[in-house]
Design a protein around this motif. Structure first.
Motif: not given
Length: 158
Positions: A5, A16, A19, A24, A27, A29, A108, A111-112, A115
Protein backbone atom coordinates in the motif's frame (compact mmCIF):
# COMPACT_ATOMS: atom_id res chain seq x y z
CA UNK A 1 0.62 -13.45 -0.50
CA UNK A 2 2.80 -10.34 -0.35
CA UNK A 3 1.40 -6.93 -1.26
CA UNK A 4 1.89 -3.19 -0.81
CA UNK A 5 0.00 0.00 0.00
CA UNK A 6 1.25 3.54 -0.63
CA UNK A 7 -0.25 6.77 0.69
CA UNK A 8 0.76 10.13 -0.78
CA UNK A 9 0.53 12.65 2.06
CA UNK A 10 1.06 16.35 1.39
CA UNK A 11 -0.37 19.73 2.35
CA UNK A 12 -2.75 18.23 4.92
CA UNK A 13 -4.25 15.88 2.34
CA UNK A 14 -3.93 12.16 1.65
CA UNK A 15 -4.32 10.56 -1.76
CA UNK A 16 -6.80 7.71 -1.36
CA UNK A 17 -8.63 5.49 -3.80
CA UNK A 18 -12.12 4.08 -4.05
CA UNK A 19 -11.21 0.54 -5.09
CA UNK A 20 -13.32 -0.70 -7.98
CA UNK A 21 -12.31 -4.39 -8.15
CA UNK A 22 -10.32 -7.13 -6.43
CA UNK A 23 -9.68 -7.56 -2.70
CA UNK A 24 -11.31 -4.62 -0.91
CA UNK A 25 -13.54 -3.59 -3.84
CA UNK A 26 -15.89 -0.82 -2.73
CA UNK A 27 -13.60 0.32 0.09
CA UNK A 28 -11.50 3.46 0.47
CA UNK A 29 -7.79 2.70 0.75
CA UNK A 30 -4.38 3.62 -0.55
CA UNK A 31 -3.30 2.33 -3.95
CA UNK A 32 -1.47 -0.96 -3.88
CA UNK A 33 -1.41 -4.55 -4.91
CA UNK A 34 0.44 -7.83 -5.03
CA UNK A 35 4.21 -7.98 -5.42
CA UNK A 36 5.33 -9.61 -8.67
CA UNK A 37 8.08 -12.27 -8.68
CA UNK A 38 11.52 -10.62 -8.62
CA UNK A 39 10.06 -7.24 -7.62
CA UNK A 40 10.91 -5.46 -4.37
CA UNK A 41 8.14 -4.13 -2.14
CA UNK A 42 9.20 -0.55 -2.95
CA UNK A 43 9.16 -1.21 -6.70
CA UNK A 44 5.70 -2.75 -6.41
CA UNK A 45 4.35 0.18 -4.39
CA UNK A 46 5.48 2.68 -7.04
CA UNK A 47 4.26 0.50 -9.93
CA UNK A 48 0.83 0.04 -8.37
CA UNK A 49 0.34 3.80 -7.92
CA UNK A 50 1.39 4.34 -11.54
CA UNK A 51 -1.05 1.67 -12.76
CA UNK A 52 -3.98 2.63 -10.54
CA UNK A 53 -3.77 6.44 -10.63
CA UNK A 54 -1.44 7.26 -13.56
CA UNK A 55 0.96 9.26 -11.36
CA UNK A 56 4.45 8.55 -10.00
CA UNK A 57 4.92 8.90 -6.24
CA UNK A 58 7.94 10.91 -5.05
CA UNK A 59 9.81 10.94 -1.76
CA UNK A 60 8.78 7.35 -0.99
CA UNK A 61 9.69 5.99 2.46
CA UNK A 62 8.75 2.76 4.26
CA UNK A 63 6.09 3.07 6.93
CA UNK A 64 5.16 -0.33 8.24
CA UNK A 65 4.31 -3.95 7.81
CA UNK A 66 0.92 -5.62 8.08
CA UNK A 67 0.31 -9.31 8.61
CA UNK A 68 -3.33 -10.15 7.96
CA UNK A 69 -4.74 -13.60 8.56
CA UNK A 70 -8.26 -14.41 7.39
CA UNK A 71 -10.46 -17.11 8.91
CA UNK A 72 -10.81 -18.79 5.51
CA UNK A 73 -7.04 -19.44 5.47
CA UNK A 74 -5.97 -16.56 3.21
CA UNK A 75 -2.95 -14.67 4.58
CA UNK A 76 -1.47 -11.39 3.41
CA UNK A 77 1.84 -9.75 4.28
CA UNK A 78 1.65 -6.07 3.43
CA UNK A 79 4.33 -3.41 3.18
CA UNK A 80 3.02 0.12 3.71
CA UNK A 81 4.79 3.15 2.24
CA UNK A 82 4.36 6.89 2.51
CA UNK A 83 5.18 9.39 -0.26
CA UNK A 84 5.73 13.12 0.07
CA UNK A 85 4.20 13.88 -3.32
CA UNK A 86 3.56 12.65 -6.83
CA UNK A 87 4.32 13.67 -10.39
CA UNK A 88 1.19 14.12 -12.49
CA UNK A 89 -2.50 14.47 -11.77
CA UNK A 90 -4.26 11.38 -10.39
CA UNK A 91 -6.87 10.02 -12.78
CA UNK A 92 -9.51 7.33 -12.62
CA UNK A 93 -8.61 3.93 -14.06
CA UNK A 94 -10.50 0.62 -14.30
CA UNK A 95 -8.95 -0.21 -10.90
CA UNK A 96 -9.57 2.93 -8.83
CA UNK A 97 -11.09 6.39 -8.43
CA UNK A 98 -8.66 8.88 -6.82
CA UNK A 99 -9.66 11.16 -3.96
CA UNK A 100 -7.60 13.81 -2.13
CA UNK A 101 -9.01 13.68 1.39
CA UNK A 102 -8.22 16.09 4.25
CA UNK A 103 -6.30 14.14 6.90
CA UNK A 104 -8.81 15.18 9.58
CA UNK A 105 -11.72 13.80 7.49
CA UNK A 106 -10.52 10.29 6.61
CA UNK A 107 -13.63 8.08 6.14
CA UNK A 108 -12.51 5.17 8.34
CA UNK A 109 -16.03 3.74 8.29
CA UNK A 110 -15.53 3.02 4.54
CA UNK A 111 -12.10 1.41 5.02
CA UNK A 112 -10.71 -1.87 6.36
CA UNK A 113 -11.17 -2.01 10.14
CA UNK A 114 -7.42 -2.15 10.83
CA UNK A 115 -6.72 1.14 9.00
CA UNK A 116 -8.00 3.27 11.89
CA UNK A 117 -5.40 1.62 14.14
CA UNK A 118 -2.22 2.14 12.10
CA UNK A 119 -2.97 4.87 9.51
CA UNK A 120 -2.81 7.79 12.00
CA UNK A 121 0.67 6.58 12.94
CA UNK A 122 1.76 6.39 9.30
CA UNK A 123 0.51 9.96 8.83
CA UNK A 124 2.49 11.04 11.92
CA UNK A 125 5.64 9.42 10.53
CA UNK A 126 5.79 6.56 13.04
CA UNK A 127 6.83 3.11 11.82
CA UNK A 128 4.77 0.09 12.82
CA UNK A 129 4.30 -3.65 12.59
CA UNK A 130 0.76 -4.99 12.95
CA UNK A 131 -0.86 -8.40 13.05
CA UNK A 132 -4.58 -8.59 12.34
CA UNK A 133 -7.11 -11.41 12.34
CA UNK A 134 -10.17 -11.12 10.09
CA UNK A 135 -13.29 -13.12 9.36
CA UNK A 136 -14.23 -11.64 5.98
CA UNK A 137 -14.57 -7.87 6.68
CA UNK A 138 -14.80 -8.26 10.45
CA UNK A 139 -11.62 -7.72 12.47
CA UNK A 140 -11.46 -10.29 15.27
CA UNK A 141 -8.23 -9.16 16.91
CA UNK A 142 -4.94 -7.34 16.49
CA UNK A 143 -1.51 -6.59 17.94
CA UNK A 144 0.53 -3.56 16.84
CA UNK A 145 3.98 -2.29 17.81
CA UNK A 146 5.29 1.17 16.95
CA UNK A 147 8.75 2.70 16.41
CA UNK A 148 10.93 0.84 18.92
CA UNK A 149 9.80 -2.54 17.62
CA UNK A 150 10.72 -1.76 14.01
CA UNK A 151 11.58 -4.94 12.15
CA UNK A 152 15.31 -5.17 11.30
CA UNK A 153 14.61 -7.04 8.05
CA UNK A 154 12.51 -4.25 6.49
CA UNK A 155 13.34 -4.14 2.76
CA UNK A 156 15.49 -1.18 1.78
CA UNK A 157 14.30 1.26 -0.85
CA UNK A 158 16.27 1.19 -4.12
Amino acid sequence: QRATLLFVIRDGLGLFIHKKRGLGAGKINGPGGRIDPGESAAQCAVREVQEELLVTPTGVTPGGQLFCQFADGFALQGYVFRAAGCDGTPRETPEAVPHWIPLDQIPYERMWADDRIWLPHLIAGRQFIGRFLFDSDTMLGFDVAFDSAWHPDWPQLP
